[in-house]
Design a protein around this motif. Structure first.
Motif, PDB file in Angstrom:
ATOM      1  N   PHE A   1      19.361  29.907  30.247  1.00  0.00           N
ATOM      2  CA  PHE A   1      20.104  28.879  29.524  1.00  0.00           C
ATOM      3  C   PHE A   1      20.460  29.406  28.138  1.00  0.00           C
ATOM      4  O   PHE A   1      19.634  30.034  27.475  1.00  0.00           O
ATOM      5  CB  PHE A   1      19.280  27.597  29.420  1.00  0.00           C
ATOM      6  CG  PHE A   1      19.044  26.960  30.758  1.00  0.00           C
ATOM      7  CD1 PHE A   1      20.040  26.195  31.359  1.00  0.00           C
ATOM      8  CD2 PHE A   1      17.854  27.142  31.442  1.00  0.00           C
ATOM      9  CE1 PHE A   1      19.843  25.624  32.613  1.00  0.00           C
ATOM     10  CE2 PHE A   1      17.644  26.572  32.693  1.00  0.00           C
ATOM     11  CZ  PHE A   1      18.652  25.810  33.278  1.00  0.00           C
ATOM     12  N   CYS A   2      21.697  29.151  27.720  1.00  0.00           N
ATOM     13  CA  CYS A   2      22.170  29.605  26.403  1.00  0.00           C
ATOM     14  C   CYS A   2      21.319  28.981  25.301  1.00  0.00           C
ATOM     15  O   CYS A   2      21.086  27.780  25.302  1.00  0.00           O
ATOM     16  CB  CYS A   2      23.641  29.220  26.228  1.00  0.00           C
ATOM     17  SG  CYS A   2      24.275  29.534  24.574  1.00  0.00           S
ATOM     18  N   GLU A   3      20.869  29.808  24.350  1.00  0.00           N
ATOM     19  CA  GLU A   3      20.008  29.300  23.278  1.00  0.00           C
ATOM     20  C   GLU A   3      20.758  28.360  22.332  1.00  0.00           C
ATOM     21  O   GLU A   3      20.151  27.573  21.626  1.00  0.00           O
ATOM     22  CB  GLU A   3      19.431  30.488  22.488  1.00  0.00           C
ATOM     23  CG  GLU A   3      20.498  31.236  21.695  1.00  0.00           C
ATOM     24  CD  GLU A   3      20.163  32.706  21.433  1.00  0.00           C
ATOM     25  OE1 GLU A   3      20.044  33.457  22.416  1.00  0.00           O
ATOM     26  OE2 GLU A   3      20.018  33.072  20.266  1.00  0.00           O
ATOM     27  N   ILE A   4      22.101  28.424  22.347  1.00  0.00           N
ATOM     28  CA  ILE A   4      22.880  27.556  21.454  1.00  0.00           C
ATOM     29  C   ILE A   4      23.270  26.259  22.147  1.00  0.00           C
ATOM     30  O   ILE A   4      23.018  25.176  21.645  1.00  0.00           O
ATOM     31  CB  ILE A   4      24.146  28.285  20.939  1.00  0.00           C
ATOM     32  CG1 ILE A   4      23.737  29.509  20.114  1.00  0.00           C
ATOM     33  CG2 ILE A   4      25.015  27.334  20.100  1.00  0.00           C
ATOM     34  CD1 ILE A   4      24.899  30.369  19.653  1.00  0.00           C
ATOM     35  N   CYS A   5      23.884  26.358  23.335  1.00  0.00           N
ATOM     36  CA  CYS A   5      24.477  25.163  23.939  1.00  0.00           C
ATOM     37  C   CYS A   5      23.740  24.659  25.184  1.00  0.00           C
ATOM     38  O   CYS A   5      24.032  23.578  25.673  1.00  0.00           O
ATOM     39  CB  CYS A   5      25.943  25.412  24.273  1.00  0.00           C
ATOM     40  SG  CYS A   5      26.190  26.513  25.683  1.00  0.00           S
ATOM     41  N   GLY A   6      22.814  25.451  25.738  1.00  0.00           N
ATOM     42  CA  GLY A   6      22.072  24.993  26.918  1.00  0.00           C
ATOM     43  C   GLY A   6      22.796  25.216  28.229  1.00  0.00           C
ATOM     44  O   GLY A   6      22.296  24.833  29.293  1.00  0.00           O
TER      45      GLY A   6
ATOM     46  N   PRO B   1      23.645  34.325  23.407  1.00  0.00           N
ATOM     47  CA  PRO B   1      24.503  33.172  23.640  1.00  0.00           C
ATOM     48  C   PRO B   1      25.524  33.410  24.759  1.00  0.00           C
ATOM     49  O   PRO B   1      25.891  34.558  25.020  1.00  0.00           O
ATOM     50  CB  PRO B   1      25.228  32.978  22.310  1.00  0.00           C
ATOM     51  CG  PRO B   1      24.564  33.833  21.306  1.00  0.00           C
ATOM     52  CD  PRO B   1      23.804  34.873  22.051  1.00  0.00           C
ATOM     53  N   CYS B   2      25.954  32.302  25.376  1.00  0.00           N
ATOM     54  CA  CYS B   2      26.866  32.389  26.509  1.00  0.00           C
ATOM     55  C   CYS B   2      28.263  32.843  26.074  1.00  0.00           C
ATOM     56  O   CYS B   2      28.557  32.917  24.881  1.00  0.00           O
ATOM     57  CB  CYS B   2      26.947  31.030  27.206  1.00  0.00           C
ATOM     58  SG  CYS B   2      27.819  29.786  26.252  1.00  0.00           S
ATOM     59  N   ALA B   3      29.117  33.113  27.057  1.00  0.00           N
ATOM     60  CA  ALA B   3      30.468  33.616  26.780  1.00  0.00           C
ATOM     61  C   ALA B   3      31.279  32.613  25.958  1.00  0.00           C
ATOM     62  O   ALA B   3      32.105  33.018  25.129  1.00  0.00           O
ATOM     63  CB  ALA B   3      31.176  33.907  28.099  1.00  0.00           C
ATOM     64  N   ILE B   4      31.047  31.321  26.149  1.00  0.00           N
ATOM     65  CA  ILE B   4      31.817  30.309  25.409  1.00  0.00           C
ATOM     66  C   ILE B   4      31.369  30.282  23.954  1.00  0.00           C
ATOM     67  O   ILE B   4      32.187  30.354  23.037  1.00  0.00           O
ATOM     68  CB  ILE B   4      31.685  28.919  26.077  1.00  0.00           C
ATOM     69  CG1 ILE B   4      32.347  28.942  27.458  1.00  0.00           C
ATOM     70  CG2 ILE B   4      32.293  27.824  25.197  1.00  0.00           C
ATOM     71  CD1 ILE B   4      32.203  27.673  28.280  1.00  0.00           C
ATOM     72  N   CYS B   5      30.052  30.202  23.720  1.00  0.00           N
ATOM     73  CA  CYS B   5      29.533  30.155  22.334  1.00  0.00           C
ATOM     74  C   CYS B   5      29.904  31.398  21.542  1.00  0.00           C
ATOM     75  O   CYS B   5      30.098  31.334  20.334  1.00  0.00           O
ATOM     76  CB  CYS B   5      28.013  29.998  22.338  1.00  0.00           C
ATOM     77  SG  CYS B   5      27.473  28.362  22.807  1.00  0.00           S
ATOM     78  N   SER B   6      29.978  32.560  22.223  1.00  0.00           N
ATOM     79  CA  SER B   6      30.228  33.788  21.463  1.00  0.00           C
ATOM     80  C   SER B   6      31.701  34.171  21.435  1.00  0.00           C
ATOM     81  O   SER B   6      32.036  35.251  20.960  1.00  0.00           O
ATOM     82  CB  SER B   6      29.368  34.924  22.021  1.00  0.00           C
ATOM     83  OG  SER B   6      29.457  34.961  23.415  1.00  0.00           O
TER      84      SER B   6
END
Ligand SMILES: [Zn+2]
Length: 200
Positions: A58-63, A70-75
């Motif tokens: 799970f992405c540490e920023i958005c879950g 972080p996931c591709a969207i957050c980064s």
């Protein structure tokens, strides 16, 4: 007494039957299908399950689910980092992404408030969301939860929590079938609901 198969085949049927969306009949059908399928096909399923358990986190920023956090969207610097869309589950991210209407970020709550199932605000990624709002970069939070009782309760809870923070809080427009699930809304309905979002 309910008749059961011997050993391994019954254990496989029981495992499938315990999954969401698969009843006892379906579980039996899948188990016997796999029993007769070529080894390479059943092995593909075994490998896919092991791989997902080993690699996906799970992405540490958005879950959201991802293979690297972080996931591709957050980064992604091309995304609008001033808007966060709050959804219940990772599959809802996919539904909203499929509308191609939304270019902001997400927060996956991991469910919705449900007193009957003992799920309260502290069981959801709400603290994670609040943390992300601290630096003042985020200007709008779009609450896009399922149009059912749990989703409504959570939307009300979030809007009370976020209103004092001087951030625009919007929710999806009506038009989504009440009692339904975001996952099953077609892309046009969902993108209209996103476009017509209103402040809460
Ligand atoms: Zn993320």
């Amino acid at each position: 007494m309910v008749l059961a198969y011997d050993g391994a085949i019954q254990r496989l049927i029981d495992s499938f039957a315990s999954l969401p969306g698969i009843g006892p009949k379906g579980a039996q059908r899948i188990a016997f299908y796999l029993l007769q399928a070529p080894d390479v096909e059943s092995q593909r399923l075994v490998d896919a399950i092991s791989e997902v358990k080993a690699k996906v986190k799970f992405c540490e920023i958005c879950g959201n689910v991802c293979e690297s956090s972080p996931c591709a969207i957050c980064s992604d610097p091309r995304r609008d980092h001033t808007t966060i869309c709050v959804v219940e589950e990772p599959k809802d991210v996919m539904s909203i992404e499929n509308t191609r209407e939304y270019r902001g970020l997400y927060q996956v709550l991991g469910g919705a408030i449900n007193p009957m199932a003992n799920i309260g605000p502290s069981d959801l990624n709400i603290a994670q969301l609040l943390n992300r709002l601290k630096d003042g970069q985020v200007k709008e939070v779009i609450v896009a939860l399922n149009p059912n009782i749990e989703g409504e309760a959570t939307t009300t809870y979030l809007s009370r929590l976020l209103t004092p923070l001087d951030i625009k809080v919007t929710r999806l427009a009506s038009g989504l079938p009440v009692g339904g699930d975001l996952e099953y809304a077609d892309e046009i309905t969902l993108s209209r609901a996103l476009e017509g979002r209103r402040e809460v």
